[in-house]
Enzyme design. Sequence first.
Site, PDB file in Angstrom:
ATOM      1  N   LYS A 200       0.856  -1.186   0.000  1.00 16.70           N
ATOM      2  CA  LYS A 200       0.000   0.000   0.000  1.00 16.70           C
ATOM      3  C   LYS A 200       0.890   1.233   0.000  1.00 16.70           C
ATOM      4  O   LYS A 200       2.040   1.179   0.470  1.00 16.70           O
ATOM      5  CB  LYS A 200      -0.861  -0.003   1.272  1.00 16.70           C
TER       6      LYS A 200
ATOM      7  N   GLY B 141     -22.931   4.663   3.784  1.00 19.46           N
ATOM      8  CA  GLY B 141     -22.078   5.190   2.717  1.00 19.46           C
ATOM      9  C   GLY B 141     -22.692   4.949   1.350  1.00 19.46           C
ATOM     10  O   GLY B 141     -22.888   3.800   0.944  1.00 19.46           O
TER      11      GLY B 141
ATOM     12  N   GLY C  81     -21.358   6.003  -1.559  1.00 18.54           N
ATOM     13  CA  GLY C  81     -20.313   6.349  -2.523  1.00 18.54           C
ATOM     14  C   GLY C  81     -20.332   5.367  -3.677  1.00 18.54           C
ATOM     15  O   GLY C  81     -21.367   4.757  -3.985  1.00 18.54           O
TER      16      GLY C  81
ATOM     17  N   VAL D 294     -19.017   2.360  -4.071  1.00 17.54           N
ATOM     18  CA  VAL D 294     -19.349   0.975  -3.720  1.00 17.54           C
ATOM     19  C   VAL D 294     -20.789   0.894  -3.198  1.00 17.54           C
ATOM     20  O   VAL D 294     -21.575   0.046  -3.638  1.00 17.54           O
ATOM     21  CB  VAL D 294     -18.357   0.428  -2.662  1.00 17.54           C
TER      22      VAL D 294
HETATM   23  P1  NAD Z   1     -16.285   6.597  -1.793  1.00 12.41           P
HETATM   24  O1  NAD Z   1     -15.388   7.676  -1.294  1.00 12.41           O
HETATM   25  O2  NAD Z   1     -16.797   6.660  -3.194  1.00 12.41           O
HETATM   26  O3  NAD Z   1     -17.567   6.470  -0.841  1.00 12.41           O
HETATM   27  C1  NAD Z   1     -17.498   6.548   0.551  1.00 12.41           C
HETATM   28  C2  NAD Z   1     -18.777   7.271   0.977  1.00 12.41           C
HETATM   29  O4  NAD Z   1     -18.859   7.225   2.398  1.00 12.41           O
HETATM   30  C3  NAD Z   1     -18.784   8.767   0.575  1.00 12.41           C
HETATM   31  O5  NAD Z   1     -19.946   9.033  -0.160  1.00 12.41           O
HETATM   32  C4  NAD Z   1     -18.741   9.489   1.913  1.00 12.41           C
HETATM   33  O6  NAD Z   1     -19.454  10.697   1.892  1.00 12.41           O
HETATM   34  C5  NAD Z   1     -19.401   8.465   2.831  1.00 12.41           C
HETATM   35  N1  NAD Z   1     -19.135   8.639   4.250  1.00 12.41           N
HETATM   36  C6  NAD Z   1     -17.987   9.011   4.867  1.00 12.41           C
HETATM   37  N2  NAD Z   1     -18.180   9.043   6.207  1.00 12.41           N
HETATM   38  C7  NAD Z   1     -19.467   8.663   6.421  1.00 12.41           C
HETATM   39  C8  NAD Z   1     -20.256   8.490   7.580  1.00 12.41           C
HETATM   40  N3  NAD Z   1     -19.786   8.726   8.797  1.00 12.41           N
HETATM   41  N4  NAD Z   1     -21.532   8.059   7.440  1.00 12.41           N
HETATM   42  C9  NAD Z   1     -22.052   7.825   6.223  1.00 12.41           C
HETATM   43  N5  NAD Z   1     -21.345   7.992   5.077  1.00 12.41           N
HETATM   44  C10 NAD Z   1     -20.083   8.398   5.182  1.00 12.41           C
HETATM   45  O7  NAD Z   1     -15.503   5.241  -1.518  1.00 12.41           O
HETATM   46  P2  NAD Z   1     -15.847   3.817  -2.119  1.00 12.41           P
HETATM   47  O8  NAD Z   1     -14.955   3.562  -3.274  1.00 12.41           O
HETATM   48  O9  NAD Z   1     -17.316   3.670  -2.259  1.00 12.41           O
HETATM   49  O10 NAD Z   1     -15.331   2.880  -0.933  1.00 12.41           O
HETATM   50  C11 NAD Z   1     -16.115   2.672   0.235  1.00 12.41           C
HETATM   51  C12 NAD Z   1     -15.328   1.839   1.226  1.00 12.41           C
HETATM   52  O11 NAD Z   1     -14.991   0.589   0.642  1.00 12.41           O
HETATM   53  C13 NAD Z   1     -13.997   2.473   1.670  1.00 12.41           C
HETATM   54  O12 NAD Z   1     -13.765   2.127   3.008  1.00 12.41           O
HETATM   55  C14 NAD Z   1     -12.983   1.788   0.780  1.00 12.41           C
HETATM   56  O13 NAD Z   1     -11.698   1.760   1.389  1.00 12.41           O
HETATM   57  C15 NAD Z   1     -13.578   0.406   0.680  1.00 12.41           C
HETATM   58  N6  NAD Z   1     -13.172  -0.326  -0.527  1.00 12.41           N
HETATM   59  C16 NAD Z   1     -13.421   0.205  -1.751  1.00 12.41           C
HETATM   60  C17 NAD Z   1     -13.033  -0.508  -2.882  1.00 12.41           C
HETATM   61  C18 NAD Z   1     -13.325   0.020  -4.264  1.00 12.41           C
HETATM   62  O14 NAD Z   1     -13.190  -0.751  -5.231  1.00 12.41           O
HETATM   63  N7  NAD Z   1     -13.737   1.270  -4.408  1.00 12.41           N
HETATM   64  C19 NAD Z   1     -12.403  -1.753  -2.748  1.00 12.41           C
HETATM   65  C20 NAD Z   1     -12.190  -2.272  -1.463  1.00 12.41           C
HETATM   66  C21 NAD Z   1     -12.584  -1.540  -0.356  1.00 12.41           C
END
Ligand code: NAD
Length: 355
Positions: A80, A180, A182, A184
């Site tokens: 990482k 969340g 976002g 995912v």
């Molecule tokens: P993202 O940044 O697109 O979405 C995260 C969302 O969480 C955002 O919309 C943010 O506003 C929201 N958020 C933050 N704090 C919050 C809270 N307290 N309550 C509610 N919502 C809150 O990220 P993502 O790509 O969707 O990833 C989500 C999670 O999955 C992360 O922890 C990331 O590390 C993990 N992850 C993602 C991937 C991937 O392929 N994108 C792969 C493995 C793990």
Amino acid sequence: MDVTLSPSYDAHQQVVSIDDAESGLHAIIAIHNTNLGPAVGGCRMYPYSDKAEALEDVLRLSRGMTYKSALAGLPMGGGKAVIIGDPASDKTPQLFAKMGEFIDSLNGQYISAEDSGISVSDLKLVAQNTSHVLGINEQQAFGGDPSPLTAYGIFCGIKAAVEFKYGRSSLNGARVAIQGAGAVGRNLAKSLIDAGAEVLIADINEQNNQAAERLGASLVAVDEIISADADVFSPCAMGAIINDVSIARLSAPIVAGGANNQLAVPQHGEMLRKRGVLYAPDFVINAGGIIEICRQYQNGSVDDCYRQIETIRDTLTQIFQLSSEQQICTSVVAEQLAEERFIGDSVKNAVQSAA
Ligand code: NAD
């Protein structure tokens, strides 16, 4: 700074850092283990309060990648990178160009990809100075963005958990509370709604809430999502969400979501088990993205990638069964299975090369 004194140090193979005044780059790369292949893991940008905090994060995240890739059956190790800085204000082309040089100096032992705070366009700047970057080819499925496949893996994992807990193979009528909305969270919400599930969702970002609502999800207040009346709580926002306070408030009998490092400390896995909560370990259920990144690395087919992601369901079922038989929490069972793969293989390789 002596990395071996860091609480998250776990015999990492290599940890390197850079402080470059000219470009403003302050970054750390941690390679946890390369027994199964080059260390692959995203590059995160975050306004860490100091270098010690960044070091903790990169050590923990890189270790997690070793376990994730091993359990997903990938020929990859764990690594990482973290950049210390505010993604909203500290990004410059010079900073990312220097990051490319920094990654390149490891000669392919570490391969980078997207993580929070880093976009595909940032990584393209990094890639000007190194070929050891994945997830930037927009000709690839999903424009190189792995989050739809991460979400698909979580969807498969939720199916495994619901089947194990309730003996139901369908998600029709299941209530899933997603924290969340976002990349995912929204992709997951769509698959669940398509499968007939009822989705409750909460995000601190109003635009993301509205986008989820348009998909058919019902909005819940941010501080109420953990206690929402649901069959599944699916953390898809940030880490350490499973802690002493949240466990006491948790209402769902299943925790299955995409956020990395959901347990604030490992003991929370056992606390969940003792409360009868079935926990799908994060590094198993959220491996869809790294499976897609590996497909890009190996130039494999998208169909094979989907098939491999679907094996998350079998891996989780095996973990749930072992946990129930041995009365050990699922996170510990999953770590043991991963170690059999990446430590077992290194032992086998050493024996073979000595013969
Ligand atoms: P993202 O940044 O697109 O979405 C995260 C969302 O969480 C955002 O919309 C943010 O506003 C929201 N958020 C933050 N704090 C919050 C809270 N307290 N309550 C509610 N919502 C809150 O990220 P993502 O790509 O969707 O990833 C989500 C999670 O999955 C992360 O922890 C990331 O590390 C993990 N992850 C993602 C991937 C991937 O392929 N994108 C792969 C493995 C793990």
